[in-house]
Design a protein around this motif. Structure first.
Motif, PDB file in Angstrom:
ATOM      1  N   CYS A  36      17.817  -1.840 -16.571  1.00 22.96           N
ATOM      2  CA  CYS A  36      17.821  -2.414 -17.930  1.00 22.96           C
ATOM      3  C   CYS A  36      19.220  -2.772 -18.424  1.00 22.96           C
ATOM      4  N   HIS A 115      21.594  -4.967 -22.698  1.00 23.20           N
ATOM      5  CA  HIS A 115      20.348  -4.287 -22.326  1.00 23.20           C
ATOM      6  C   HIS A 115      19.222  -5.315 -22.303  1.00 23.20           C
ATOM      7  N   TRP A 117      16.023  -7.330 -23.112  1.00 17.75           N
ATOM      8  CA  TRP A 117      15.210  -7.614 -24.292  1.00 17.75           C
ATOM      9  C   TRP A 117      13.719  -7.496 -23.991  1.00 17.75           C
ATOM     10  N   CYS A 120      10.757  -9.398 -26.173  1.00 17.11           N
ATOM     11  CA  CYS A 120      11.390  -9.768 -27.445  1.00 17.11           C
ATOM     12  C   CYS A 120      12.107 -11.114 -27.319  1.00 17.11           C
ATOM     13  N   SER A 280      19.328 -10.392 -21.499  1.00 13.88           N
ATOM     14  CA  SER A 280      20.116  -9.219 -21.903  1.00 13.88           C
ATOM     15  C   SER A 280      21.184  -9.607 -22.919  1.00 13.88           C
ATOM     16  N   LEU A 283      22.795  -4.769 -28.513  1.00 13.23           N
ATOM     17  CA  LEU A 283      21.809  -4.602 -29.576  1.00 13.23           C
ATOM     18  C   LEU A 283      22.235  -5.356 -30.836  1.00 13.23           C
ATOM     19  N   GLN A 366      10.842  -2.284 -26.190  1.00 13.97           N
ATOM     20  CA  GLN A 366      11.902  -3.006 -26.895  1.00 13.97           C
ATOM     21  C   GLN A 366      11.274  -3.571 -28.174  1.00 13.97           C
ATOM     22  N   CYS A 379      15.968  -3.795 -34.799  1.00  8.64           N
ATOM     23  CA  CYS A 379      15.978  -4.062 -33.369  1.00  8.64           C
ATOM     24  C   CYS A 379      16.205  -2.751 -32.630  1.00  8.64           C
ATOM     25  N   TYR A 380      15.576  -2.617 -31.479  1.00 13.48           N
ATOM     26  CA  TYR A 380      15.790  -1.383 -30.713  1.00 13.48           C
ATOM     27  C   TYR A 380      15.549  -1.614 -29.231  1.00 13.48           C
ATOM     28  N   PHE A 381      16.203  -0.761 -28.439  1.00 11.33           N
ATOM     29  CA  PHE A 381      16.065  -0.742 -26.983  1.00 11.33           C
ATOM     30  C   PHE A 381      15.563   0.635 -26.553  1.00 11.33           C
ATOM     31  N   SER A 382      14.741   0.655 -25.510  1.00  9.91           N
ATOM     32  CA  SER A 382      14.205   1.904 -24.967  1.00  9.91           C
ATOM     33  C   SER A 382      13.957   1.737 -23.473  1.00  9.91           C
ATOM     34  N   THR A 383      13.709   2.844 -22.799  1.00 10.21           N
ATOM     35  CA  THR A 383      13.163   2.816 -21.445  1.00 10.21           C
ATOM     36  C   THR A 383      12.068   3.865 -21.382  1.00 10.21           C
TER      37      THR A 383
END
Length: 403
Positions: A36, A115, A117, A120, A280, A283, A366, A379-383
């Motif tokens: 990611c 990271h 997207w 998104c 990518s 954020l 995401q 907005c946010y990023f995750s795995t």
């Protein structure tokens, strides 16, 4: 909150890079976690710079936002406790209100790291079609066969542009629980082609997979979410504009944004931009893109990029709630968000509410949420394999803290 991040060793990095594959990414494990933030190390990448000087976003923290509560898969938690929870998968979370950062947390990410997207990014592809419509180069009632020579002799030929925008093409490219678990589905074949992996002993191109799609129902009957739909919009934008998609997006959007870094548009082996989601950035730069849909666009861009007409078409939700709920994904989004008040989906956005707010989610959790009326973005990023963070979106939006 900024966690102490461990940098993988050279040996670990080599191991993780060597294991990148569609099955490994679908596991959402350590390979996906590494990938990611390192996609450009394993895939061809178009680097899209801004032509503007970076515009720092002023910070005016509102810690009350972190106290907002939601019922999640991990229990009834405040946003603060959720982001700190070891099973949340959260990597970065950002809220910008009226051009100011009011909440910014990085549990598992450096602020300067690009990271994934994931989906998104789909509104990017939709926006390019909106620009071509407003330039008079395209009508949403046109068929794909009128513009895309490579699809003229396929079942896509008679599908209208609006049916692709709204993800209701009647084609066998839908992503759902069944197709994601079927190694012979067009959805999986498309992902294999994107990663240069063989299907039945041969590596296909993404175009070949799209050309092989078949009509399974009449367009316009139900919401049929599928990344191949978005990739058809990429082909359409290139055919109508005559420009490579990454260059078109640079000229129309990213060149006008005052970003901290470039956008990374990752490509198939033959150079097709994967605008459906393999994109990518940092954020904060993702938030700058989202702000184009709010009154604070002029705090991050040199000129208007999302017109009032484009925003009105998205927020009109022409298909309605019955259309949204008739497919697989409408009920999924309703449960995921813990909310059933949305009007439906439209033009590459997953959900639009009566107050005009817009949401787009992405694989591995995401999120991109824009509120034109209240002038904020989340907005946010995750795995993580589960879309957990979505449960905070409407509680935050309706909390009165972002009014």
């Amino acid at each position: 909150m900024q966690a102490h991040l461990k940098t993988p060793s050279a040996q670990d990095t080599a191991r993780l890079r060597s294991q990148v594959s569609v099955p490994k990414l679908l596991e959402c494990g350590d390979v996906a976690h590494w990938w990611c933030t390192h996609i450009a190390e394993v895939m061809p990448t178009a680097v899209i710079p801004s032509a503007q000087a970076a515009a720092p976003l002023p910070v005016a923290k509102n810690d009350a936002l972190l106290d907002v509560q939601a019922d999640t898969a991990l229990g009834h938690l405040s946003l603060r406790d959720f982001l700190a929870h070891p099973e949340s998968g959260a990597r970065g979370f950002l809220v910008v209100h009226k051009g100011q950062i009011v909440c910014e947390e990085y549990p598992d990410l450096r602020p300067d790291q690009p990271h994934l997207w994931a989906s998104c990014a789909k509104p990017m592809a939709g926006l390019m079609i909106e620009h071509l419509i407003e330039a008079g180069q395209l009508s949403e009632q046109d068929t794909l066969g009128q513009h895309i020579a490579a699809l003229r002799e396929t079942d896509w030929a008679e599908v209208r542009v609006i049916d692709v925008l709204d993800m209701t093409p009647g084609m066998d490219c839908e992503e759902n629980e069944a197709t994601r678990s079927d190694p012979r589905s067009n959805a999986i074949r498309a992902f294999l082609a994107e990663f240069n992996m063989p299907y039945e002993g041969r590596v296909e191109s993404l175009l070949e997979v799209l050309q092989s799609s078949r009509k399974v129902s009449e367009p316009g009957r139900k919401f049929e979410y599928g990344s191949p739909c978005t990739q058809v919009l990429v082909l359409l934008a290139e055919a109508v504009s005559g420009l490579p998609w990454a260059e078109l997006f640079r000229q129309q959007v990213w060149a006008h944004l005052r970003t901290e870094g470039p956008l990374q548009m990752h490509l198939t082996p033959d150079g097709t931009p994967l605008a459906h989601g393999v994109v990518s950035s940092t954020l904060r730069d993702m938030a700058r893109f989202a702000m184009l849909y709010t009154p604070s666009w002029n705090k991050v861009a040199a000129q208007l990029v999302v017109s009032a007409d484009t925003l009105a078409r998205i927020r009109a939700v022409a298909r309605g709630k019955a259309f949204f709920q008739a497919g697989y994904d409408g009920p999924v989004f309703t449960e995921r968000l813990g909310d059933d008040t949305m009007l439906g989906n439209a033009r590459q956005w997953d959900c639009i509410w009566p107050d005009g707010d817009l949401y787009k989610g992405g694989f591995m959790d995401q999120g991109l949420y824009a509120s034109p009326e209240r002038d904020f973005v989340i907005c946010y990023f995750s795995t993580t394999p589960e879309m957990k963070t979505t449960r905070y979106l409407r509680p935050l939006a309706t909390s009165g803290l972002l009014g």
